[in-house]
Design a protein around this motif. Structure first.
Motif, PDB file in Angstrom:
ATOM      1  N   HIS A 698       4.213   5.912   4.312  1.00  0.00           N
ATOM      2  CA  HIS A 698       3.839   6.156   3.021  1.00  0.00           C
ATOM      3  C   HIS A 698       3.358   4.831   2.514  1.00  0.00           C
ATOM      4  O   HIS A 698       2.346   4.515   2.066  1.00  0.00           O
ATOM      5  N   ARG A 699       4.475   3.840   2.202  1.00  0.00           N
ATOM      6  CA  ARG A 699       4.394   2.563   1.639  1.00  0.00           C
ATOM      7  C   ARG A 699       3.269   1.383   2.201  1.00  0.00           C
ATOM      8  O   ARG A 699       2.531   1.076   1.717  1.00  0.00           O
ATOM      9  N   MET A 700       3.298   1.827   3.648  1.00  0.00           N
ATOM     10  CA  MET A 700       2.460   0.837   4.480  1.00  0.00           C
ATOM     11  C   MET A 700       0.967   1.175   4.094  1.00  0.00           C
ATOM     12  O   MET A 700       0.252   0.504   3.984  1.00  0.00           O
ATOM     13  N   LYS A 701       0.885   2.694   4.188  1.00  0.00           N
ATOM     14  CA  LYS A 701      -0.590   3.231   3.560  1.00  0.00           C
ATOM     15  C   LYS A 701      -0.853   2.714   2.421  1.00  0.00           C
ATOM     16  O   LYS A 701      -2.104   2.457   2.115  1.00  0.00           O
ATOM     17  N   MET A 702       0.124   2.626   1.514  1.00  0.00           N
ATOM     18  CA  MET A 702      -0.546   2.150   0.020  1.00  0.00           C
ATOM     19  C   MET A 702      -0.670   0.694  -0.083  1.00  0.00           C
ATOM     20  O   MET A 702      -1.683   0.427  -0.654  1.00  0.00           O
ATOM     21  N   LEU A 703      -0.074  -0.085   0.691  1.00  0.00           N
ATOM     22  CA  LEU A 703      -0.306  -1.676   0.625  1.00  0.00           C
ATOM     23  C   LEU A 703      -1.708  -1.582   1.494  1.00  0.00           C
ATOM     24  O   LEU A 703      -2.478  -2.609   0.884  1.00  0.00           O
ATOM     25  N   LEU A 704      -2.110  -0.933   2.797  1.00  0.00           N
ATOM     26  CA  LEU A 704      -3.110  -1.351   3.384  1.00  0.00           C
ATOM     27  C   LEU A 704      -4.216  -0.620   2.435  1.00  0.00           C
ATOM     28  O   LEU A 704      -5.482  -1.236   2.528  1.00  0.00           O
TER      29      LEU A 704
END
Length: 890
Positions: A698-704
């Motif tokens: 989730h956090r990776m998707k939000m950063l990306l």
């Protein structure tokens, strides 16, 4: 012609001797450097200026145009020129000092590095020399008129090239043998009228005899024979001859300071350093030695060159001092070395599929190789001053680098830019080694090893940053670079150099310990560090004490350390395959990583995480003296750097390291809080791989999502260092009625932090973009095609992480590619001559950073160092088409 000839020379010996004994090791600038500064208050730019340089003998290094020297800088050779209009010889590239430039120091010349083999058996560069009077004063005065909000005033802006009244001066070298090199200088008149030109190929000795040390009292000697030969006698190097075909005259003086001109004190010689200048330009017959002896000498060639015609000068420097026909095989040697260079690069570039990309990559490689420099600096001697100096040493009120007295450097090092940054910079150098490893793995490995040696690294374990302040803190990227160089070397040679890996690993351990002891102030696994190379990215100068007191805990500092930990884990695993005891080190770094990752999400009693759930982004945390804590909500590269902390371990590797695997399983079983927080260990990925990362899905998707948003980080030319969101919404911080602000600025800096000579508030920088691409491909290695993202954000296009990484890489490469629709190259900006003129349009400058909106080149003009990574991106393009594409070369 086989590529083997140059390869054999590269591998003949791993050091900088043999065929690499002579190379482009002369700096482009020695004036205005810290090493030459003997002022009481550290005023380096004014202690030795450009105007003083022709008359001042240097203590620590030398400079020249298209220069070459031996690997200790004893004998130097470069080209001087005179267009019969200027009031001084062109012996060095002109530029503005840091205080003069409206964005810091800035070279004001046009020159291009075109070709070089790794051993410098063949080299070529181009200097564009105006036929009209060089506009020294105009460049200074107009720049003084401009503010930090204005663009820099460049040489092309003066109009001096508008009518093509200039010479294209090509400087080429070809080695006949290890101590036998040929020089060809060709000057083309691009103008419409005949133009006079004097070429002065110049040879001289670095001054080692004027400083009062007995071991250097033996003065070397140059001796002229007729107008065709210069005998070179040097105690350390031996005897050579410089053969000068068809010279009008040989001119001699001494490489000694003209103390009368500079300081009003009597000269120690009748023929000081500026003697040749004063003779040729000023007509002073008594300025040169009539006996044709000295420590500096020029062969003089004066001709009038017809329009469209050229002048060629040939010289040969050789340890064979009895050549009866030194130029008999000249053309043949040049032809052979050029063919060998072509063969070497044909093999190296075999995967590159277009002539344009071949040209971009080869010039990037050339810039990397030309930007080597002999770097000499004994800090203890420098601080004390020498026993004998041209002007008595007054001591130092401000003793720069006082705590680095142990430091003694005398090595060939890769420079960021030999004019704007003619000193090594630790984190720049790490990126250089990736590109250099493809050219010369031995040299790349030595670069990493040398700055970790005991006479560089501080006894406390800190790596020196750069000579203006060795104590500044650069990002800890050296373990990452070590692993990448190891993999590239293994790919090219079939065998991994584990001895290199182990040797560097031990030194990195010392540095890692320094970080833990010095930069984790609160002992909670959250790191500060300072500006970390990102100069002005924050609201405050992070390398200085905060104006309100307190401290900053940095998302980037902590992200860098998490990355460092995983790099050390991967290196220790590799070493453990042949030295099983290193499994203990792998276990140590595995656990340390988990603790850093946990800390990034909860800082203990303050209950403030670096991750902001509202914005779904990482920020720095400011701790004030009254024990309050707040997020500094600047959407910058600081918040993307946690993406760098990612590593993928496959099951096969773990099965070969049973002790490490047992320890990992014990920790995950007994500390499920850590495992669930950061790791997907129990969810095998593509090919039975395991992911270690600061970011879950989730956090990776939000950063990306934010990173790939074209209204925020995603530019047409890569990832910006600051979100464009701050163009309309500047981040503001009020302290005691004073407003501190960070606003999106896509070009040069509008702030004076770090001299204002670079900007992280909006432009595109290659090194962090490269790290982002590298990290994305590691994520893809684990997730495969099943993990899809929208790219660009809000576009409706869905693709894999790998495909998005490929798209970012293509945008970076496009900075140098000619756009199919407009026919323009973004890096060249709006300058029509660079874009369309046949004598400019295929020449590339590899700038320090690039405009965040239009891709134009900014900052240092020859920073091939880390911008040379474009060569690696081009090399990897063919891999991107395959399922297994990964920047981590297998």
């Amino acid at each position: 012609m086989s590529a083997d000839a140059e390869k054999l020379r590269i591998y003949d010996r791993p050091d900088n001797k043999g065929w690499k004994k002579w190379g482009p090791y002369l700096s482009d600038r020695a004036w205005g450097t810290v090493r030459e500064d003997y002022s009481p208050y550290g005023d380096a730019w004014n202690n030795v200026t450009h105007d003083m340089a022709r008359s001042r003998a240097y203590r620590w290094g030398e400079e020249g145009i298209g220069g070459i020297s031996d690997n200790k800088g004893h004998v130097c050779f470069a080209l001087a020129l005179w267009n019969h209009r200027d009031n001084i010889l062109k012996e060095r590239f002109f530029g503005l000092a840091g205080p003069e430039g409206n964005h810091g120091e800035d070279v004001k010349e046009l020159y291009y590095y075109l070709d070089s083999t790794p051993t410098h058996s063949y080299m070529k560069m181009l200097y564009k020399y105006p036929q009209r009077e060089f506009p020294y004063n105009q460049l200074v005065i107009e720049t003084m008129r401009r503010s930090r909000h204005d663009p820099e005033f460049e040489l092309i802006d003066t109009g001096i090239f508008d009518q093509d009244e200039y010479f294209d001066v090509f400087i080429e070298y070809a080695k006949a043998d290890q101590n036998d090199w040929l020089v060809k200088i060709t000057a083309h008149n691009r103008g419409a009228e005949p133009a006079p030109l004097t070429l002065l190929p110049t040879i001289w000795f670095r001054n080692t005899w004027s400083w009062g040390y007995e071991q250097y009292n033996s003065r070397p000697m140059l001796n002229g024979i007729a107008n065709s030969q210069i005998e070179v006698n040097h105690k350390q190097l031996g005897k050579f001859k410089l053969y000068c075909e068809g010279a009008d005259d040989l001119l001699f003086c001494e490489n000694e300071t003209n103390t009368e001109r500079l300081y009003g004190r009597p000269n120690s010689t009748a023929f000081p350093k500026d003697g040749i200048n004063n003779y040729v330009v000023g007509g002073q017959a008594d300025a040169i030695n009539p006996n044709k002896i000295g420590t500096k000498a020029s062969a003089q060639y004066t001709r009038t060159v017809a329009p469209g015609e050229s002048l060629t000068v040939r010289l040969r420097f050789s340890d064979n001092t009895h050549l009866s026909q030194p130029f008999a095989d000249f053309d043949q040697v040049f032809e052979v070395r050029q063919d060998e260079a072509d063969a070497f690069f044909d093999h190296l570039q075999q995967n590159v599929d277009t002539p344009e990309l071949l040209n971009i990559q080869r010039q990037a490689y050339a810039g990397m190789l030309w930007n080597k420099q002999f770097y000499y600096y004994n800090v203890d001697e420098w601080l004390k001053g020498d026993p004998k100096m041209p002007v008595p040493f007054q001591g130092r009120v401000y003793a720069r680098n006082e705590t680095w007295r142990h430091m003694y450097t005398a090595n060939i090092l890769s420079m960021p830019d030999k004019w704007e940054y003619p000193w090594f910079a630790a984190w720049d150098l790490a990126f250089h080694t990736l590109t250099l490893a493809r050219l010369d793995p031995h040299f790349a490995k030595r670069q990493l090893a040398v700055i970790l040696r005991e006479y560089y690294m501080h006894p406390n374990g800190q790596i020196p940053a750069y000579e203006w302040n060795f104590s500044d803190v650069n990002p800890p990227v050296h373990a990452w670079a070590t692993w990448k160089v190891y993999e590239i070397d293994r790919q090219m040679n079939g065998v991994g150099d584990v001895d290199f890996l182990e040797r560097v690993f031990h030194k990195l351990l010392l540095n890692f310990t320094w970080w833990v002891n010095r930069k984790d102030v609160a002992g909670n696994n959250i790191f500060g560090g300072g500006f970390l190379g990102l100069d002005n990215i924050g609201v405050f100068d992070r390398s200085q004490p905060l104006p309100m007191g307190g401290r900053i805990e940095q998302a980037d500092g902590t992200g860098w350390m998490a990355m460092y930990t995983l790099n050390m884990l991967r290196i220790s695993c590799e070493i453990a395959l042949t030295r099983p005891s290193y499994q203990d080190m792998a276990s140590k770094f595995f656990e340390h990583f988990l603790h850093i990752a946990a800390a990034m999400n909860n800082l203990g009693k303050e209950h403030i995480s670096l991750w902001d759930e509202v914005d779904q982004f990482y920020y720095d945390v400011l701790h004030t003296p009254d024990n309050n804590a707040r997020l500094l909500k600047i959407r910058s590269m600081v918040g993307l750097i946690p993406l760098f902390a990612v590593e993928v371990l496959d099951e096969d590797l773990l099965n070969k390291l049973p002790d490490f695997k047992r320890r990992v399983e014990w920790v995950l079983k007994n500390r499920p809080d850590l495992a669930s927080l950061v790791s997907r260990w129990h969810e095998p990925g593509k090919g039975e791989t395991h992911l270690l990362s600061l970011l879950r899905g989730h956090r990776m998707k939000m950063l990306l999502k934010r990173m790939f948003d074209e209204t925020e980080f995603l530019s047409d030319y890569g990832i910006r260092a600051l979100s464009k969101y701050h163009e309309q919404h500047p981040y503001q911080f009020v302290l005691n009625g004073e407003m501190f602000q960070v606003k999106y600025v896509p070009a040069e800096s509008e702030a004076s932090i770090f001299g204002g000579n670079s900007n992280w508030r909006g432009p595109v920088w290659f090194p962090v973009n490269f790290l982002l691409i590298d990290s994305l491909l590691k994520f893809y290695q684990y997730y495969g095609d099943d993990f899809e993202i929208e790219y660009p954000t809000h576009s409706g296009q869905v693709m894999s992480i790998k495909e998005a990484a490929v798209q970012v890489a293509e945008r970076l490469i496009n900075i140098f590619r000619r756009d199919e629709k407009t026919g323009l190259i973004p890096a060249f900006g709006n300058e029509e001559k660079f874009q369309k003129d046949p004598y400019f349009r295929d020449l590339y400058l590899f700038f320090e950073y690039f405009h965040g909106d239009v891709g134009a080149g900014l900052g240092a003009a020859h920073q091939t160092g880390w911008t040379g990574l474009v060569a690696d991106l081009i090399e990897y393009r063919y891999l991107y088409q395959t399922e297994t594409a990964n920047l981590a070369v297998k």
